[in-house]
Design an enzyme around this catalytic site. Structure first.
Site, PDB file in Angstrom:
ATOM      1  CE1 TYR A  42      -4.322  -1.649   0.752  1.00  0.00           C
ATOM      2  CE2 TYR A  42      -2.789  -3.326   1.504  1.00  0.00           C
ATOM      3  CZ  TYR A  42      -4.064  -2.960   1.114  1.00  0.00           C
ATOM      4  OH  TYR A  42      -5.070  -3.890   1.078  1.00  0.00           O
ATOM      5  CD  GLU A  43      -1.169   5.848  -2.611  1.00  0.00           C
ATOM      6  OE1 GLU A  43      -0.741   5.715  -3.760  1.00  0.00           O
ATOM      7  OE2 GLU A  43      -2.152   6.537  -2.330  1.00  0.00           O
ATOM      8  CB  SER A  44       0.306   4.056   3.838  1.00  0.00           C
ATOM      9  OG  SER A  44       0.205   2.644   3.912  1.00  0.00           O
TER      10      SER A  44
END
Lengths: 242, 270
Positions: A42-44
């Site tokens: 996830y881009e987090s």
């Protein structure tokens, strides 16, 4: 059907960059079916997250708690995505055109939009740098358009040579999964061709739901209906809540 | 060395009308209470920098504090639109909002360049997209070794960068862990910096994957327990997903929004 069809596209051990919504549902479904070792990013900054239920945001606590590693946002984009280390990127959008370019920025004029959408986020670089891109989008004349209001992410630009010309390293979109069927780029022209219709969907319905003159594959196939196991997995995923 | 001050003192002394202010925190550790304090002090004409504007920017925009937004994804994650952001862009309410829009990778690299003391950062991106045409802080650049065409993004150096962290010690050294996002780069890019923390402790014992920022890199630290709610602080409290969903209805209508802000932010003490 969209989530199941997308889950089938994923293979075990692939490294997969996913956003919230349908992509997250599809990837989590694949992990419960045939791809238990799918690496979800996830881009987090959570690498290898293993959530027990569908997260609401890309930064939910459970993603961080179950991740193999958490890295900073510069690392995600500069060290992992940009050099082409990610196998599969998932994208959605508000609009798509015949060359699988995507718009998630505005409807109408950029300076005076009719509808202001969230914008690019990670999408342009996912579209550019992942080895393969899977697009998920509900099909209607409003979403499958002749001309995008804005090009947020490049699929094939205006034809087969544009990705090379723009210096984009990944192969680009390999399939577009909709609620009516699946489209794939023509190997030569890169224009999207209808290759599958989902069970009980008429071809005419797909044509009517496309804002350009949709080309149909010579050997149009019907998507395999969901199996009992797939349906059970999706029900348990939905039951676990967001 | 960082000065340990109250949140209201920090915002009063470190932030001026017309400043560029970065408020960072990627889903996790969003400095919400600093946003509330900015609203209470009715700061004006701010340029707000945030990758994902989130509720904090929606509120500041709706309350008329913001004249320009530099951002890369302006939605309510998993829920839908930020209605105050949309109302400002689509209808100019309460004020017209200028935007400088990027991809996450682009704005990330603007912070990296700012933190590095360089005028720009280089990346592979933007080519063929609409942002390449409409965003003035993106420009073509050619590799001096291979000639490859790439993109430069202009450095960003906010007047003030604000982040939230789990803890600080009494000297003002700061420790954060979990999803640490773009916080370190945002803080280092700022000409001044403020870190709000859940608590001040005697000693920062190590945590897995933690980031420790020494006191001498920080202007001020302010204690603000629960300062990220409805975002979250790993180890302290969870993300309030129900509130993110509820925000859709609260923010959709101008009057409902103003009433909620009046009752929950303007009348609350910092």
């Amino acid at each position: 059907m969209m989530s199941i069809a997308a889950a089938r596209q994923l293979k075990d051990n692939q490294i997969c960059f996913i956003g919230i919504g349908l992509p997250s549902k599809a990837a989590n479904l694949a992990r419960r079916l045939h791809a238990p070792e799918l690496v979800m990013i996830y881009e987090s900054g959570t690498l290898g997250a293993k959530p027990s239920k569908l997260p609401l945001s890309i930064g939910d606590g459970e993603l961080a708690e179950t991740a193999d590693s958490i890295v900073s946002v510069p690392e995600i984009f500069n060290y992992l995505l940009q050099p082409g280390r990610i196998d599969v990127g998932f994208l959605g959008a508000a609009q798509i055109d015949r060359y699988a370019n995507l718009n998630s920025t505005v409807i109408g004029d950029y300076r005076k939009p009719t509808v202001r959408l969230p914008g690019a986020g990670g999408a342009p670089e996912i579209a550019g740098a992942c080895k393969r891109v899977i697009i998920m989008l509900r099909q209607s004349p409003k979403s499958f358009v002749e001309k995008l209001s804005f090009v947020t992410s490049v699929g094939f630009g205006s034809g087969p040579s544009d990705r090379d010309a723009f210096g984009l390293k990944g192969a680009g979109p390999v399939i577009v999964i909709t609620d009516l069927g699946m489209l794939e780029p023509d190997p030569v022209t890169k224009e999207l061709i209808l290759t599958h219709i989902h069970p009980n969907i008429e071809v005419e319905k797909v044509i009517e739901s496309t804002g350009w003159n949709l080309k149909i594959a010579n050997q149009l196939r019907v998507t395999e209906p969901p199996t009992k196991r797939e349906l059970e997995a999706i029900r348990s995923l939905v039951a676990a809540g967001a | 060395m960082a000065e340990i001050v109250s949140l209201s003192e920090a915002i009063e002394s470190l932030l001026n009308d017309g400043d560029i202010v970065a408020l960072e925190g990627f889903t996790h550790l969003i400095p919400m209470s600093a946003g509330y304090e900015i609203i209470r002090q009715a700061k004006k004409n701010l340029t707000v920098v945030r990758l994902t504007p989130d509720l904090i920017s929606d509120q500041m925009i709706g309350m008329g504090c913001v004249s320009k937004l530099i951002f890369s994804w302006g939605g309510n994650p998993g829920v839908g639109s930020l209605h105050r952001l949309r109302d400002a862009i689509e209808n100019g309410w309460p004020l017209p909002l200028e935007i400088d829009e990027h991809s996450h990778a682009g704005l990330t690299n603007r912070f990296v360049a700012g933190a590095s003391g360089l005028p720009f950062a280089v990346m592979r991106g933007y080519r063929g997209t609409g942002l390449d045409e409409v965003t003035p802080t993106v420009a073509p650049i050619f590799c001096p070794f291979t000639g490859e065409e790439l993109r430069a993004v202009a450095a960003i150096n906010p007047d003030l960068s604000v982040i939230h962290a789990q803890r600080a010690d009494r000297k003002g050294n700061v420790q954060l862990w979990g999803i640490t996002g773009i916080q370190k780069e945002a803080l280092l890019a700022g000409n001044r910096s403020l870190v709000t923390v859940e608590e001040i402790v005697d000693e920062l014992d190590p945590r897995p994957g933690d980031v420790v920022i020494p006191s001498w890199l920080i202007t001020a630290v302010a204690v603000s327990p629960g300062g990220s709610r409805p975002s979250y602080a790993a180890g302290y409290y969870q993300r309030d997903n129900d509130f993110y969903i509820a925000w859709d209805a609260i923010s959709r209508d101008r009057e409902t929004f103003m009433k909620w802000m009046g009752e929950n932010v303007l009348s609350a003490a910092s």
